[in-house]
Design a protein around this motif. Sequence first.
Motif, PDB file in Angstrom:
ATOM      1  N   VAL A  25       0.841  -1.202   0.000  1.00 46.00           N
ATOM      2  CA  VAL A  25       0.000   0.000   0.000  1.00 46.00           C
ATOM      3  C   VAL A  25       0.874   1.249   0.000  1.00 46.00           C
ATOM      4  CG1 VAL A  25      -1.717   1.324   1.297  1.00 46.00           C
ATOM      5  CG2 VAL A  25      -1.931  -1.161   1.109  1.00 46.00           C
ATOM      6  N   SER A  26       1.848   1.312   0.919  1.00 50.76           N
ATOM      7  CA  SER A  26       2.739   2.468   0.962  1.00 50.76           C
ATOM      8  C   SER A  26       3.560   2.574  -0.321  1.00 50.76           C
ATOM      9  CB  SER A  26       3.672   2.376   2.170  1.00 50.76           C
ATOM     10  OG  SER A  26       4.423   1.176   2.138  1.00 50.76           O
ATOM     11  N   GLY A  27       3.913   1.434  -0.916  1.00 49.19           N
ATOM     12  CA  GLY A  27       4.651   1.461  -2.174  1.00 49.19           C
ATOM     13  C   GLY A  27       3.844   2.086  -3.293  1.00 49.19           C
ATOM     14  N   LEU A  65       3.632   5.909  -2.675  1.00 48.31           N
ATOM     15  CA  LEU A  65       4.882   6.583  -3.044  1.00 48.31           C
ATOM     16  C   LEU A  65       5.059   6.627  -4.557  1.00 48.31           C
ATOM     17  CD1 LEU A  65       7.365   5.119  -0.399  1.00 48.31           C
ATOM     18  CD2 LEU A  65       6.464   7.452  -0.493  1.00 48.31           C
ATOM     19  N   LEU A  66       4.678   5.559  -5.218  1.00 42.85           N
ATOM     20  CA  LEU A  66       4.800   5.506  -6.678  1.00 42.85           C
ATOM     21  C   LEU A  66       3.893   6.546  -7.336  1.00 42.85           C
ATOM     22  CD1 LEU A  66       6.364   3.744  -8.718  1.00 42.85           C
ATOM     23  CD2 LEU A  66       4.331   2.313  -8.899  1.00 42.85           C
ATOM     24  N   LEU A  67       2.668   6.657  -6.844  1.00 42.63           N
ATOM     25  CA  LEU A  67       1.743   7.641  -7.402  1.00 42.63           C
ATOM     26  C   LEU A  67       2.220   9.065  -7.166  1.00 42.63           C
ATOM     27  CD1 LEU A  67      -1.704   6.053  -6.378  1.00 42.63           C
ATOM     28  CD2 LEU A  67      -0.755   6.222  -8.686  1.00 42.63           C
ATOM     29  N   ALA A  68       2.748   9.320  -5.955  1.00 41.26           N
ATOM     30  CA  ALA A  68       3.130  10.683  -5.602  1.00 41.26           C
ATOM     31  C   ALA A  68       4.435  11.111  -6.261  1.00 41.26           C
ATOM     32  CB  ALA A  68       3.235  10.808  -4.084  1.00 41.26           C
ATOM     33  N   PHE A  69       5.490  10.305  -6.120  1.00 47.39           N
ATOM     34  CA  PHE A  69       6.823  10.757  -6.509  1.00 47.39           C
ATOM     35  C   PHE A  69       7.261  10.308  -7.903  1.00 47.39           C
ATOM     36  CE2 PHE A  69       6.907  10.696  -1.841  1.00 47.39           C
ATOM     37  CZ  PHE A  69       7.315  12.000  -1.598  1.00 47.39           C
ATOM     38  N   ALA A  70       6.650   9.248  -8.419  1.00 48.42           N
ATOM     39  CA  ALA A  70       7.039   8.783  -9.745  1.00 48.42           C
ATOM     40  C   ALA A  70       6.075   9.239 -10.830  1.00 48.42           C
ATOM     41  CB  ALA A  70       7.143   7.258  -9.753  1.00 48.42           C
ATOM     42  N   ILE A  71       4.767   9.206 -10.533  1.00 50.21           N
ATOM     43  CA  ILE A  71       3.777   9.552 -11.557  1.00 50.21           C
ATOM     44  C   ILE A  71       3.420  11.031 -11.524  1.00 50.21           C
ATOM     45  CG2 ILE A  71       1.404   9.127 -12.320  1.00 50.21           C
ATOM     46  CD1 ILE A  71       1.722   6.253 -11.436  1.00 50.21           C
ATOM     47  N   GLN A  72       3.164  11.565 -10.319  1.00 47.64           N
ATOM     48  CA  GLN A  72       2.770  12.975 -10.230  1.00 47.64           C
ATOM     49  C   GLN A  72       3.981  13.907 -10.338  1.00 47.64           C
ATOM     50  OE1 GLN A  72      -0.300  14.171 -10.226  1.00 47.64           O
ATOM     51  NE2 GLN A  72      -1.199  12.110 -10.298  1.00 47.64           N
ATOM     52  N   LEU A  73       4.982  13.741  -9.472  1.00 43.43           N
ATOM     53  CA  LEU A  73       6.135  14.637  -9.464  1.00 43.43           C
ATOM     54  C   LEU A  73       7.215  14.232 -10.473  1.00 43.43           C
ATOM     55  CD1 LEU A  73       6.505  15.132  -5.602  1.00 43.43           C
ATOM     56  CD2 LEU A  73       5.442  16.675  -7.255  1.00 43.43           C
ATOM     57  N   GLY A  87      10.572 -10.572   2.876  1.00 39.03           N
ATOM     58  CA  GLY A  87       9.214 -10.775   2.393  1.00 39.03           C
ATOM     59  C   GLY A  87       8.616  -9.519   1.792  1.00 39.03           C
ATOM     60  N   ASN A  88       8.821  -8.383   2.450  1.00 36.54           N
ATOM     61  CA  ASN A  88       8.316  -7.122   1.909  1.00 36.54           C
ATOM     62  C   ASN A  88       9.043  -6.720   0.631  1.00 36.54           C
ATOM     63  OD1 ASN A  88       6.396  -6.751   3.905  1.00 36.54           O
ATOM     64  ND2 ASN A  88       7.750  -5.566   5.222  1.00 36.54           N
ATOM     65  N   ALA A  89      10.323  -7.113   0.524  1.00 43.30           N
ATOM     66  CA  ALA A  89      11.075  -6.804  -0.694  1.00 43.30           C
ATOM     67  C   ALA A  89      10.457  -7.498  -1.903  1.00 43.30           C
ATOM     68  CB  ALA A  89      12.529  -7.225  -0.528  1.00 43.30           C
ATOM     69  N   VAL A  90       9.902  -8.704  -1.692  1.00 42.51           N
ATOM     70  CA  VAL A  90       9.235  -9.403  -2.789  1.00 42.51           C
ATOM     71  C   VAL A  90       8.066  -8.577  -3.307  1.00 42.51           C
ATOM     72  CG1 VAL A  90       7.896 -11.448  -3.375  1.00 42.51           C
ATOM     73  CG2 VAL A  90       9.954 -11.675  -1.979  1.00 42.51           C
ATOM     74  N   LEU A  91       7.213  -8.084  -2.376  1.00 39.76           N
ATOM     75  CA  LEU A  91       6.066  -7.269  -2.783  1.00 39.76           C
ATOM     76  C   LEU A  91       6.519  -5.951  -3.399  1.00 39.76           C
ATOM     77  CD1 LEU A  91       3.807  -7.824   0.363  1.00 39.76           C
ATOM     78  CD2 LEU A  91       3.572  -8.906  -1.865  1.00 39.76           C
ATOM     79  N   THR A  92       7.549  -5.352  -2.811  1.00 42.50           N
ATOM     80  CA  THR A  92       8.025  -4.061  -3.299  1.00 42.50           C
ATOM     81  C   THR A  92       8.610  -4.186  -4.701  1.00 42.50           C
ATOM     82  OG1 THR A  92       8.478  -3.345  -1.043  1.00 42.50           O
ATOM     83  CG2 THR A  92       9.573  -2.132  -2.801  1.00 42.50           C
ATOM     84  N   GLU A  93       9.336  -5.253  -4.969  1.00 44.97           N
ATOM     85  CA  GLU A  93       9.885  -5.456  -6.309  1.00 44.97           C
ATOM     86  C   GLU A  93       8.779  -5.607  -7.340  1.00 44.97           C
ATOM     87  OE1 GLU A  93      14.147  -7.633  -5.165  1.00 44.97           O
ATOM     88  OE2 GLU A  93      12.411  -8.809  -5.814  1.00 44.97           O
ATOM     89  N   ILE A  94       7.689  -6.236  -6.941  1.00 44.93           N
ATOM     90  CA  ILE A  94       6.563  -6.389  -7.870  1.00 44.93           C
ATOM     91  C   ILE A  94       5.895  -5.045  -8.117  1.00 44.93           C
ATOM     92  CG2 ILE A  94       4.305  -7.464  -8.169  1.00 44.93           C
ATOM     93  CD1 ILE A  94       5.400  -9.847  -6.546  1.00 44.93           C
ATOM     94  N   VAL A  95       5.669  -4.264  -7.037  1.00 43.04           N
ATOM     95  CA  VAL A  95       5.003  -2.966  -7.175  1.00 43.04           C
ATOM     96  C   VAL A  95       5.842  -2.018  -8.028  1.00 43.04           C
ATOM     97  CG1 VAL A  95       4.266  -0.902  -5.913  1.00 43.04           C
ATOM     98  CG2 VAL A  95       3.689  -3.172  -5.035  1.00 43.04           C
ATOM     99  N   PHE A  96       7.152  -1.966  -7.784  1.00 44.53           N
ATOM    100  CA  PHE A  96       8.029  -1.037  -8.496  1.00 44.53           C
ATOM    101  C   PHE A  96       8.660  -1.649  -9.745  1.00 44.53           C
ATOM    102  CE2 PHE A  96       7.837   0.747  -4.252  1.00 44.53           C
ATOM    103  CZ  PHE A  96       7.748   2.115  -4.494  1.00 44.53           C
ATOM    104  N   ASN A  97       8.253  -2.880 -10.075  1.00 40.69           N
ATOM    105  CA  ASN A  97       8.724  -3.542 -11.292  1.00 40.69           C
ATOM    106  C   ASN A  97      10.256  -3.610 -11.337  1.00 40.69           C
ATOM    107  OD1 ASN A  97       8.295  -4.919 -13.702  1.00 40.69           O
ATOM    108  ND2 ASN A  97       8.400  -3.069 -14.943  1.00 40.69           N
ATOM    109  N   ARG A  98      10.852  -3.984 -10.209  1.00 40.92           N
ATOM    110  CA  ARG A  98      12.302  -4.134 -10.132  1.00 40.92           C
ATOM    111  C   ARG A  98      12.687  -5.587 -10.386  1.00 40.92           C
ATOM    112  NH1 ARG A  98      16.202  -1.266  -7.813  1.00 40.92           N
ATOM    113  NH2 ARG A  98      17.077  -3.166  -6.901  1.00 40.92           N
TER     114      ARG A  98
END
Length: 312
Positions: A145-147, A150-158, A250-261
């Motif tokens: 959720v936080s990922g 952050l993606l919407l705010a700092f990567a897409i908007q700003l 475990g959170n890194a797995v979800l974060t990599e998926i959200v940020f497509n890393r």
Amino acid sequence: MQYALKRILLGLPTLLAMFTAIFVIIRVVPGDAAAVILGDQASSAALDALRLELGLDRPLSQQYLGFLGGLLHGDLGTSLVTKRPVLEEALRVLPNTLELAAASILVGLALGLPLGIYAAIHRNAWPDYVGRLFSLIGLSLPAFVSGILLLLAFAIQLRWFPVIGTSANAGPWDRFLGVALPALNLGIIMSAYVARVTRSSMLATLGEDFVRTARAKGIGPTAVALRHVLANSLLPIITVVGLYFGTLIGNAVLTEIVFNRPGLGRLILGALNTRDYTLLQGLMIIFASFVVLANVFTDLAYAAVDPRIRNA
């Protein structure tokens, strides 16, 4: 040296137990593994061929001995999809996951330690309430959720950071931009744990006699907090960092998926989607190994901070 060797040897039974649990969970779950991989429409000949390839036609005890023998030789099996060794597949993307984990720990300590120290020094004042509110928010937000926020705010908007993860051959600055936002996402969550533990540990230490003696000598509150209180409050902080490492993976797995890393997270997702049974088992073994190693390093850090532990 003896203490380090003892902690490493004590970690081996834990590692064996985790490997055994992975072996049992994958093979004892309801249903035929070959049918799960190939689907219900697979022919009997295809199912028999896959069982033979995976060794599922052998008794469970022989499968287990073969599983342990492969691990001793560094053989995690062969991917059913790419036909390449699982270890080779994992090592190809492992540096990206380790880079994210290391950056997240640095962010978590850089944010959590000062926040916890400042909150402890100003107990029940507005900085303390702000720090406790920040910790509560950090503990409440799931990583995905936080990922996304952050993606919407700092990567897409700003547009300060890339939306899609950087490639392996990117330059240093591009790699920094690619890891900064995912590391901030995981680091904020970790800093909430670190800040709370730092605050509570320092508050417990502030009541000790040596702290009152230092204050009586005229040492300022900030110097007392940094030179005396924090140094004697490090063990709980080291504990929470070591324990959080498993959650961080475990959170890194979800974060990599959200940020497509590129990383182990996307590799696990691909293994699940393609039903790559062997690759998934190997990745679980790698994750379990990192968790045990983190616990061993935590014990070694205890001894480095407090030499009395080596003689206990």
